[in-house]
Design a protein around this motif. Structure first.
Motif, PDB file in Angstrom:
ATOM      1  N   ARG A  62       6.027  50.081  -8.925  1.00  0.00           N
ATOM      2  CA  ARG A  62       6.495  49.358  -7.742  1.00  0.00           C
ATOM      3  C   ARG A  62       5.317  48.852  -6.909  1.00  0.00           C
ATOM      4  O   ARG A  62       5.339  47.718  -6.427  1.00  0.00           O
ATOM      5  CB  ARG A  62       7.383  50.272  -6.895  1.00  0.00           C
ATOM      6  CG  ARG A  62       8.701  50.679  -7.559  1.00  0.00           C
ATOM      7  CD  ARG A  62       9.387  51.745  -6.759  1.00  0.00           C
ATOM      8  NE  ARG A  62       8.543  52.933  -6.638  1.00  0.00           N
ATOM      9  CZ  ARG A  62       8.853  53.997  -5.896  1.00  0.00           C
ATOM     10  NH1 ARG A  62       9.968  54.001  -5.182  1.00  0.00           N
ATOM     11  NH2 ARG A  62       8.039  55.043  -5.847  1.00  0.00           N
ATOM     12  N   LEU A  63       4.305  49.688  -6.758  1.00  0.00           N
ATOM     13  CA  LEU A  63       3.121  49.265  -6.011  1.00  0.00           C
ATOM     14  C   LEU A  63       2.348  48.198  -6.774  1.00  0.00           C
ATOM     15  O   LEU A  63       1.781  47.282  -6.180  1.00  0.00           O
ATOM     16  CB  LEU A  63       2.224  50.467  -5.723  1.00  0.00           C
ATOM     17  CG  LEU A  63       2.825  51.532  -4.800  1.00  0.00           C
ATOM     18  CD1 LEU A  63       1.840  52.677  -4.610  1.00  0.00           C
ATOM     19  CD2 LEU A  63       3.221  50.935  -3.458  1.00  0.00           C
ATOM     20  N   ARG A  64       2.324  48.316  -8.085  1.00  0.00           N
ATOM     21  CA  ARG A  64       1.671  47.284  -8.913  1.00  0.00           C
ATOM     22  C   ARG A  64       2.354  45.937  -8.718  1.00  0.00           C
ATOM     23  O   ARG A  64       1.696  44.912  -8.503  1.00  0.00           O
ATOM     24  CB  ARG A  64       1.720  47.685 -10.389  1.00  0.00           C
ATOM     25  CG  ARG A  64       1.110  46.637 -11.330  1.00  0.00           C
ATOM     26  CD  ARG A  64       1.292  47.001 -12.794  1.00  0.00           C
ATOM     27  NE  ARG A  64       0.626  48.245 -13.112  1.00  0.00           N
ATOM     28  CZ  ARG A  64      -0.674  48.358 -13.418  1.00  0.00           C
ATOM     29  NH1 ARG A  64      -1.443  47.275 -13.437  1.00  0.00           N
ATOM     30  NH2 ARG A  64      -1.196  49.526 -13.711  1.00  0.00           N
ATOM     31  N   ALA A  70       1.530  39.801  -4.014  1.00  0.00           N
ATOM     32  CA  ALA A  70       0.571  39.394  -2.985  1.00  0.00           C
ATOM     33  C   ALA A  70      -0.512  38.492  -3.558  1.00  0.00           C
ATOM     34  O   ALA A  70      -1.039  37.614  -2.859  1.00  0.00           O
ATOM     35  CB  ALA A  70      -0.054  40.629  -2.342  1.00  0.00           C
ATOM     36  N   GLN A  71      -0.847  38.691  -4.826  1.00  0.00           N
ATOM     37  CA  GLN A  71      -1.875  37.884  -5.489  1.00  0.00           C
ATOM     38  C   GLN A  71      -1.316  36.590  -6.080  1.00  0.00           C
ATOM     39  O   GLN A  71      -2.092  35.745  -6.520  1.00  0.00           O
ATOM     40  CB  GLN A  71      -2.539  38.686  -6.609  1.00  0.00           C
ATOM     41  CG  GLN A  71      -3.371  39.856  -6.137  1.00  0.00           C
ATOM     42  CD  GLN A  71      -3.994  40.620  -7.298  1.00  0.00           C
ATOM     43  OE1 GLN A  71      -3.595  40.464  -8.462  1.00  0.00           O
ATOM     44  NE2 GLN A  71      -4.988  41.433  -7.015  1.00  0.00           N
ATOM     45  N   PHE A 297      -9.649  47.529  -9.815  1.00  0.00           N
ATOM     46  CA  PHE A 297     -10.974  48.112  -9.570  1.00  0.00           C
ATOM     47  C   PHE A 297     -11.839  47.229  -8.672  1.00  0.00           C
ATOM     48  O   PHE A 297     -11.614  46.023  -8.546  1.00  0.00           O
ATOM     49  CB  PHE A 297     -11.683  48.367 -10.902  1.00  0.00           C
ATOM     50  CG  PHE A 297     -11.081  49.503 -11.683  1.00  0.00           C
ATOM     51  CD1 PHE A 297     -11.203  50.807 -11.227  1.00  0.00           C
ATOM     52  CD2 PHE A 297     -10.386  49.260 -12.865  1.00  0.00           C
ATOM     53  CE1 PHE A 297     -10.640  51.860 -11.944  1.00  0.00           C
ATOM     54  CE2 PHE A 297      -9.825  50.309 -13.586  1.00  0.00           C
ATOM     55  CZ  PHE A 297      -9.950  51.613 -13.116  1.00  0.00           C
ATOM     56  N   ASP A 298     -12.853  47.849  -8.067  1.00  0.00           N
ATOM     57  CA  ASP A 298     -13.686  47.131  -7.111  1.00  0.00           C
ATOM     58  C   ASP A 298     -14.582  46.089  -7.762  1.00  0.00           C
ATOM     59  O   ASP A 298     -15.062  45.174  -7.088  1.00  0.00           O
ATOM     60  CB  ASP A 298     -14.527  48.103  -6.272  1.00  0.00           C
ATOM     61  CG  ASP A 298     -15.506  48.942  -7.084  1.00  0.00           C
ATOM     62  OD1 ASP A 298     -15.425  48.932  -8.327  1.00  0.00           O
ATOM     63  OD2 ASP A 298     -16.353  49.621  -6.454  1.00  0.00           O
ATOM     64  N   MET A 299     -14.818  46.196  -9.069  1.00  0.00           N
ATOM     65  CA  MET A 299     -15.606  45.186  -9.760  1.00  0.00           C
ATOM     66  C   MET A 299     -14.754  44.011 -10.231  1.00  0.00           C
ATOM     67  O   MET A 299     -15.233  43.132 -10.940  1.00  0.00           O
ATOM     68  CB  MET A 299     -16.358  45.803 -10.937  1.00  0.00           C
ATOM     69  CG  MET A 299     -17.560  46.630 -10.516  1.00  0.00           C
ATOM     70  SD  MET A 299     -18.811  45.684  -9.606  1.00  0.00           S
ATOM     71  CE  MET A 299     -19.484  44.670 -10.924  1.00  0.00           C
ATOM     72  N   GLY A 300     -13.502  44.008  -9.829  1.00  0.00           N
ATOM     73  CA  GLY A 300     -12.627  42.884 -10.122  1.00  0.00           C
ATOM     74  C   GLY A 300     -12.537  41.945  -8.935  1.00  0.00           C
ATOM     75  O   GLY A 300     -13.407  41.908  -8.074  1.00  0.00           O
ATOM     76  N   THR A 301     -11.467  41.182  -8.903  1.00  0.00           N
ATOM     77  CA  THR A 301     -11.226  40.272  -7.787  1.00  0.00           C
ATOM     78  C   THR A 301      -9.824  40.493  -7.258  1.00  0.00           C
ATOM     79  O   THR A 301      -8.868  40.659  -8.035  1.00  0.00           O
ATOM     80  CB  THR A 301     -11.398  38.800  -8.205  1.00  0.00           C
ATOM     81  OG1 THR A 301     -11.011  37.952  -7.114  1.00  0.00           O
ATOM     82  CG2 THR A 301     -10.553  38.437  -9.423  1.00  0.00           C
ATOM     83  N   GLU A 302      -9.697  40.497  -5.934  1.00  0.00           N
ATOM     84  CA  GLU A 302      -8.386  40.635  -5.303  1.00  0.00           C
ATOM     85  C   GLU A 302      -7.605  39.326  -5.337  1.00  0.00           C
ATOM     86  O   GLU A 302      -6.407  39.307  -5.090  1.00  0.00           O
ATOM     87  CB  GLU A 302      -8.558  41.087  -3.843  1.00  0.00           C
ATOM     88  CG  GLU A 302      -9.149  42.489  -3.678  1.00  0.00           C
ATOM     89  CD  GLU A 302      -8.132  43.576  -3.965  1.00  0.00           C
ATOM     90  OE1 GLU A 302      -6.929  43.268  -4.030  1.00  0.00           O
ATOM     91  OE2 GLU A 302      -8.555  44.734  -4.122  1.00  0.00           O
ATOM     92  N   ASP A 303      -8.294  38.224  -5.633  1.00  0.00           N
ATOM     93  CA  ASP A 303      -7.663  36.901  -5.607  1.00  0.00           C
ATOM     94  C   ASP A 303      -8.054  36.122  -6.865  1.00  0.00           C
ATOM     95  O   ASP A 303      -8.872  35.210  -6.808  1.00  0.00           O
ATOM     96  CB  ASP A 303      -8.093  36.141  -4.351  1.00  0.00           C
ATOM     97  CG  ASP A 303      -7.397  34.789  -4.205  1.00  0.00           C
ATOM     98  OD1 ASP A 303      -6.426  34.526  -4.942  1.00  0.00           O
ATOM     99  OD2 ASP A 303      -7.843  33.991  -3.353  1.00  0.00           O
ATOM    100  N   PRO A 304      -7.502  36.481  -8.022  1.00  0.00           N
ATOM    101  CA  PRO A 304      -7.912  35.822  -9.262  1.00  0.00           C
ATOM    102  C   PRO A 304      -7.600  34.333  -9.291  1.00  0.00           C
ATOM    103  O   PRO A 304      -8.392  33.542  -9.833  1.00  0.00           O
ATOM    104  CB  PRO A 304      -7.139  36.578 -10.349  1.00  0.00           C
ATOM    105  CG  PRO A 304      -5.977  37.203  -9.635  1.00  0.00           C
ATOM    106  CD  PRO A 304      -6.484  37.517  -8.260  1.00  0.00           C
ATOM    107  N   VAL A 305      -6.502  33.929  -8.692  1.00  0.00           N
ATOM    108  CA  VAL A 305      -6.163  32.505  -8.684  1.00  0.00           C
ATOM    109  C   VAL A 305      -7.137  31.746  -7.793  1.00  0.00           C
ATOM    110  O   VAL A 305      -7.586  30.639  -8.125  1.00  0.00           O
ATOM    111  CB  VAL A 305      -4.703  32.288  -8.236  1.00  0.00           C
ATOM    112  CG1 VAL A 305      -4.377  30.800  -8.179  1.00  0.00           C
ATOM    113  CG2 VAL A 305      -3.743  33.001  -9.191  1.00  0.00           C
ATOM    114  N   GLY A 306      -7.485  32.341  -6.653  1.00  0.00           N
ATOM    115  CA  GLY A 306      -8.462  31.703  -5.776  1.00  0.00           C
ATOM    116  C   GLY A 306      -9.826  31.578  -6.442  1.00  0.00           C
ATOM    117  O   GLY A 306     -10.510  30.551  -6.283  1.00  0.00           O
TER     118      GLY A 306
END
Length: 333
Positions: A62-64, A70-71, A297-306
Motif C-alpha cells: 500500500r505504501l509502495r 506521487a511519482q 534507495f537514496d542512490m536513486g531518484t524520487e522523480d524518475p519522470v522529471g
C-alpha cells in the motif's frame, strides 16, 4: 502517447523472510564482514538509518503504491534488494533462498497485479541450479530474474552459465543485471566510492564479459536490462571498439564491434545526468532505454519522470523511455 503507462523497471522489495532463513548460518558473518570492508565504517553508519527509514515502502504494497502515485509511476518491475543474493550459500541453502525469494516477491506483487511485476533470484554461485531457479520464478508468475555482475570466482562469461542464457532466451524471461559489491574492495571504502564508483565499474565489467565472450552472439534476443545505465561502458564504448579493431586478443571472442551490442541490450535511465542520458539514448537507441528509479534507495531518484524530462529528448523518444519500451518488453508475448 500519453496513454502509454509510465513503467519503472528498477525498484526493490525487501524480504525479511529471506534474512530470517539465513540468519546464523555459516558463511553469513564472513559475507557481511566482506561487505563492511568494501563499504567502510562511514558508509555503514549512513546505510543503517537510510534503509530502516525505507523499509515500510519496500515491504508494504500500500505504501509502495502511494509512493508510485506521487511519482506518476503506473507500473513497477520489482526486484529483491541485492542484499538478498547470498552468493556465499551452499547448494541446499541457495535453493531455499531463491525459492523463498521468488515466492515472497510474487506474493508482494499479487497485492496489485496490474501495477506490480516481479523478478526472482538465481544462485549464480551454483550454475547447475540456475535454470531451475529461473523456471521456478516464471512458475510464480514473475517476469524473470535479477542477477549480480559476478559470483565468487565466476564472471558472467563463464561457460557454465550457457544453459541459463539459453533458457532465458527460450522463455523470453527478463534478466535484470544489478551489481552488489565491487571487487576493487577496500580501495573504495571511503566517501561511498563503493557505490558511486563501484556500481558503474561492475556494470561495465559484467557487460564487457557478455559482449567480448560472445554470449550475446550465441543468444540473440536475450532480454537483459542493465541497471545504472550500464555503468561506464556506454559512454566509453569507443575504447572497446578500438581494442576490438586493433588487437587480435580483444577481437577473438565476439563477431562484431562491441558498440553494436549495445543495441541488443536494455538499459535503465538512472544515470543522474541529463547529458549522459542523452548519450545513452544515442549509442543504445531510444528503443533500448527504460525508465529506472532504484526505488526507494537514496542512490536513486524520487522523480524518475522529471529526471527523464531533463534530458530534453524528442517527444517520441521521451514516451518510449517513459514506458513504451518497458510495456513492449513486459506485456507483449
Amino acid at each position: 502517447m500519453t496513454t502509454i503507462p509510465t513503467v519503472d523497471v528498477h525498484a526493490h522489495v525487501l524480504l525479511p523472510e529471506v534474512e530470517a532463513l539465513v540468519a546464523g548460518l555459516p558463511g553469513l558473518a564472513e559475507a557481511r564482514a566482506l561487505d563492511a570492508r568494501r563499504n567502510g565504517p562511514a558508509a555503514l553508519a549512513v546505510n543503517g538509518p537510510m534503509v530502516r527509514e525505507r523499509v515500510p515502502r519496500m515491504t508494504d504494497p500500500r505504501l509502495r503504491l502511494a509512493a508510485m502515485d506521487a511519482q506518476g509511476v503506473d507500473v513497477q518491475l520489482v526486484s529483491p534488494s541485492p542484499s538478498h543474493y547470498h552468493y556465499w550459500a551452499d547448494e541446499d541453502t541457495a535453493e531455499k533462498v531463491y525459492r523463498l525469494a521468488n515466492e515472497a516477491t510474487a506474493a508482494h506483487c499479487s497485492a496489485a497485479p496490474d501495477r506490480l511485476r516481479g523478478l526472482g533470484l538465481v544462485p549464480l554461485q551454483h550454475p547447475g541450479r540456475a535454470v531451475r531457479a529461473l523456471d521456478h520464478a516464471l512458475e510464480q508468475g514473475l517476469a524473470g530474474v535479477e542477477i549480480s555482475s559476478h559470483a565468487p570466482g565466476r564472471d558472467l562469461s563463464d561457460p557454465d552459465y550457457e544453459p541459463f542464457w539459453s533458457r532465458a532466451r527460450e522463455t523470453g524471461a527478463v534478466v535484470f543485471l544489478h551489481p552488489f559489491g565491487c571487487t576493487l574492495d577496500e580501495r573504495l571504502d571511503r566517501w561511498y566510492l563503493s557505490n558511486s564508483v563501484g556500481q558503474p565499474v561492475e556494470n561495465a565489467v559484467a557487460l564487457s564479459h557478455l559482449i567480448f565472450s560472445g554470449v550475446l552472439d550465441r543468444h540473440p534476443g536475450l532480454k537483459l536490462i542493465a541497471a545504472h545505465g550500464g555503468g561506464y561502458l556506454p559512454t566509453h564504448i569507443g575504447r572497446a571498439d578500438h581494442a576490438w579493431t586493433t588487437r587480435s586478443d580483444a577481437g577473438a571472442g565476439c563477431a562484431h564491434p562491441p558498440s553494436s551490442y549495445l543495441r541488443r541490450l536494455y538499459f535503465d535511465s538512472l544515470v543522474h545526468d541529463p547529458h549522459v542520458l542523452r548519450e545513452l539514448v544515442r549509442v543504445a537507441g531510444a528503443d533500448r532505454v527504460l525508465l529506472g528509479s532504484d526505488f526507494p534507495f537514496d542512490m536513486g531518484t524520487e522523480d524518475p519522470v522529471g529526471a527523464l524530462r531533463a534530458a530534453r529528448l524528442p517527444d517520441t523518444d521521451f514516451h518510449a523511455v517513459r514506458g513504451g519500451n518497458a510495456s513492449a518488453l513486459l506485456f507483449t508475448e
